[in-house]
Write an enzyme that holds these catalytic residues in place. Structure first.
Site, PDB file in Angstrom:
ATOM      1  NE  ARG A  38     -11.393  50.577  -4.050  1.00 22.38           N
ATOM      2  CZ  ARG A  38     -11.780  49.628  -4.894  1.00 22.38           C
ATOM      3  NH1 ARG A  38     -12.940  49.732  -5.513  1.00 22.38           N
ATOM      4  NH2 ARG A  38     -11.018  48.572  -5.098  1.00 22.38           N
ATOM      5  CG  HIS A  84      -3.420  52.910  -5.519  1.00 22.78           C
ATOM      6  ND1 HIS A  84      -3.948  52.644  -4.275  1.00 22.78           N
ATOM      7  CD2 HIS A  84      -4.450  53.337  -6.276  1.00 22.78           C
ATOM      8  CE1 HIS A  84      -5.240  52.925  -4.276  1.00 22.78           C
ATOM      9  NE2 HIS A  84      -5.572  53.341  -5.488  1.00 22.78           N
ATOM     10  CE1 TYR A 128       0.276  67.085 -24.482  1.00 27.60           C
ATOM     11  CE2 TYR A 128      -1.895  66.420 -23.719  1.00 27.60           C
ATOM     12  CZ  TYR A 128      -0.932  66.463 -24.713  1.00 27.60           C
ATOM     13  OH  TYR A 128      -1.193  65.905 -25.940  1.00 27.60           O
TER      14      TYR A 128
END
Length: 748
Positions: A38, A84, A128
């Site tokens: 991570r 993931h 968007y």
């Protein structure tokens, strides 16, 4: 009893175990997962798993630089669904950072839409925005189709993903990284890719080469200046730990009439422009830097922050030094080169070690890609040999295909073909039977033979591999060279001295004031220098009156001496205003109400003070040694038991004698050289008393004589020029003062 899937003989159920042991074992597993999967980047490709999976998913979606954009929601969905299994917002935030040209020196994602800005505004929602890969990302993934790295199953075993990327772009140091794991962290600033590639080529020839001959320092996407000395930078790179002092880039713009303004064109890396302007505006509103009058943000695509001084006479360097000290126009960017090595072990590397580890990985990639290409060549040659057999025996091949029920078996037996060759012949199209095709096959085979020989020689000769590596590095460097818009260095390495201590006059607006301390300890500061002789100027509460009053400036430090020998320091600009009667001075310092104030004066105008206790012992102290930093004050004089500090007077540079008078009305004059100068203590005996103690003492210039006020409202003074009758050695008893000396035994 049910059994564990990982071991048929391992029982499952509830077991007794010490809580600390169970907790430590489970936390260790969590910690290792956080470190390796991570937070820490891999030294070989400089990526964390989330970034690697994002780019891999975009590659599978064919979002190369020449293709159109796709919605980020599509990418995020693929990443969290296939590779993931974490929150969509965290994955999208990672993707946004890969697209921000002010966060990444070499962006890996080409974003379309609102991906945030340097002001600190957030990106639009992923429904968007759209994205595709950049050429940098393509270079970073170059070789994935050539078995350059291993693939591993995804978390659910349905897909595959690369363990790391093989490309020849030095992403770890070029783009940097930051992360916090369990018990460790990483912070790597970005660098110039061309400089890194130059250093890498030097390491190919000599693993012990000095990389600092090529890498001069960090290269931030937002530009700015690194102002650390070369020795400090070298030490940081050698240990893998340190920090870089980064300043904004600014210039002076002169205006008509002699005016000027300072313009910030680049801000330090990681600083949000909106918050920076808020910091500067707060300085102006709080009057913490009065020489700065205004700040304006005139930025568009480029940063332009305009700073206006209070007056044209302001020293621009003093103003900028103040801003560097008080705002994020100067910051420290940490360096903690903590990465996962090729064994997936976290460790702190030096700059040379990190670059060499990347080069070592590139040699492994080169060998794997070469081996993969040799395999492909062998496969192709096998097919081409089969095609040539077919062309040489074309009529017989056609006859076998037309007459035999199992033509493949017959061809394998008759022409000694392999199964793949026979299958390829059977799958040939009729249009491939042209005579011209035979020449093309022979030409292709000859070319593959030559390539195979070259590749086998490459694998067998380390020197050839080094030459090939340098050639490939040089090719990549041409794409990111200093002459290209993306590769041009943005951050200047320019040693600069630490910011100077800001003069008090720059921090506080200098204004004249009149400081008044009453007998009962009420203090105030009136604006301007008022007339201290006018009877109606100073007003006090009933039963109170003036104790000390003098003219000062708001930039002054004020010294207050108490009878127990402690000195307190007050800032003139922090005193209450002149309206009303002020505030108790004891609310500003730790001074008991039953302890009397002996002296009060501006510290900045004096160099030395005369201190004398009631028992006649005293000394001279430098003013600098009396300044207190806290409310508790500073012990300067330590009177003997039963005595108190009686006199605190300024010593002028021209004063050469001391005059002392006791309660017994005997006066003594002696040279100031006979008095000791010290920073703390009881001092020496000024005058010997048979009864009583000291009443007053003063320093003066012997040639000018000794003057005292005559009393009344006339303001006249009297001066005794012939002091030979009172002149004696320090510690003498003295004699009666001159005629007309005040009855209160004070010099005024």
């Amino acid at each position: 009893m049910a059994t564990d899937l990982t071991g048929p003989d391992t029982p499952i159920g509830i077991f007794d175990a010490p809580f600390d042991t169970a907790l430590s074992e489970r936390y260790l597993v969590y910690a290792l997962s956080t470190i390796t999967a991570r937070s820490l980047p891999d030294v070989r490709d400089g990526l964390k798993p989330v970034h690697r999976r994002l780019l891999w998913a975009m590659r599978l979606l064919k979002l190369d630089p020449a293709s159109g954009y796709k919605k980020c929601a599509r990418v995020v969905g693929d990443v969290i669904g296939k590779y993931h299994p974490h929150g969509d917002q965290s994955v999208y935030d990672a993707m946004v950072r890969l697209a921000q040209d002010f966060a990444l020196r070499y962006p890996l994602v080409d974003g379309q839409g609102n991906f945030g800005n340097i002001d600190g505004d957030n990106a639009a929602a992923y429904r968007y925005t759209e994205a595709r890969l950049t050429q940098v990302a393509v270079d970073l993934m170059d070789g994935l189709d050539e078995n350059a790295v291993n693939l591993r199953p995804t978390y659910n075993g349905e897909e595959e993903e690369p363990e790391l990327f093989p490309g020849m772009f030095p992403n770890l140091l070029a783009n940097g990284a930051a992360g916090i794991a369990v018990g460790m962290a990483t912070s790597i600033p970005p660098h110039n890719a061309a400089e890194l590639l130059d250093a890498a080529m030097a390491l190919v020839d000599d693993p012990m080469a000095n990389v600092l001959d090529h890498v001069t320092g960090p290269d931030f996407p937002t530009g700015g200046l690194v102002v650390d000395p070369a020795a400090v930078i070298a030490e940081s790179y050698a240990t893998g730990r340190g920090s870089f002092r980064v300043r904004a880039r600014w210039s002076l713009e002169k205006e008509k009439g002699g005016g000027w303004q300072a313009v910030i064109s680049e801000i330090p890396y990681g600083v949000q422009k909106g918050k920076l302007i808020e910091q500067i505006a707060a300085l102006i509103n709080d009057r913490k830097l009065p020489i700065l009058a205004d700040v304006r943000d005139e930025s568009d695509a480029e940063v332009r922050i305009v700073l206006e001084p209070r007056a044209r006479t302001v020293d621009v360097q003093v103003m900028m030094d103040g801003l560097f000290r008080l705002t994020d126009l100067e910051t420290r960017v940490p360096l903690n080169l903590n990465v996962l090595d090729k064994e997936r072990t976290p460790r702190v590397m030096s700059l040379r070690d990190a670059l060499y580890a990347w080069i070592d990985h590139q040699f492994v990639v080169l060998e794997r890609r070469t081996t993969h290409r040799l395999t492909k060549i062998a496969d192709r040659i096998e097919l081409l040999d089969g095609y040539l057999v077919a062309y040489l025996n074309l009529d017989r091949v056609i006859e076998i295909i037309r007459t035999e029920d199992e033509p493949k078996r017959v061809m394998i037996a008759e022409f000694s073909l392999t199964d793949r060759q026979a299958e390829a012949i059977l799958n040939m199209r009729l249009r491939s039977l042209r005579k011209l095709e035979e020449f093309e096959i022979r030409k292709e085979r000859d070319g593959l033979d030559k390539e195979r020989v070259d590749l086998e020689a490459l694998l067998a000769d380390p020197a050839k591999r080094k030459r090939r590596m340098k050639r490939d590095l040089k090719r990549i460097r041409e794409r990111y060279g200093p002459e290209t818009p993306l590769g041009k260095r943005r951050t200047t390495i320019e040693e600069a001295a630490p910011t100077r201590d800001i003069p008090l006059e720059a921090m506080i607006e200098r204004e004249p004031i009149t400081v008044i301390l009453s007998q009962r300890g009420w203090i105030r500061a009136m604006r301007g220098h008022v007339d201290l002789t006018a009877s109606d100027t100073l007003k006090f509460k009933e039963g109170d009156g003036p104790a000390f009053a003098f003219h000062a400036q708001t930039t002054d430090k004020l010294l207050l001496a108490a009878e127990h020998g402690r000195f307190f320091t007050l800032a003139a600009d922090k005193l209450p205003g002149g309206r009303g009667f002020g505030e108790p001075v004891r609310a500003m310092i730790d001074l008991d109400g039953n302890i009397r104030v002996v002296g009060f004066l501006p510290a900045s105008r004096q160099t030395r003070l005369l201190l004398v206790a009631s028992d006649g012992r005293g000394f001279i102290v430098p003013v600098a040694d009396t300044i207190a930093e806290t409310r508790k004050g500073k012990a300067v004089m330590t009177p003997r038991t039963g005595a108190t500090l009686k006199v605190m007077r300024a010593v002028l540079p021209t004063d050469d004698y001391v005059a002392a008078i006791g309660d017994n009305r005997k006066m003594l004059v002696f040279p100031i050289a006979e008095l000791v100068e010290m920073t703390r203590g009881q001092g020496l005996q000024l005058q010997r008393f048979r009864d009583g103690g000291l009443s007053d003492a003063v320093t003066f210039r012997f040639a000018d004589g000794l003057s005292w006020a005559m009393g009344g409202e006339t303001g006249r003074t009297r001066t005794e020029t012939d002091l030979s009758a009172w002149r004696a050695a320090r510690g003498a008893a003295g004699r009666m003062p001159p005629t007309g000396f005040p009855r209160d035994n004070r010099f005024g």
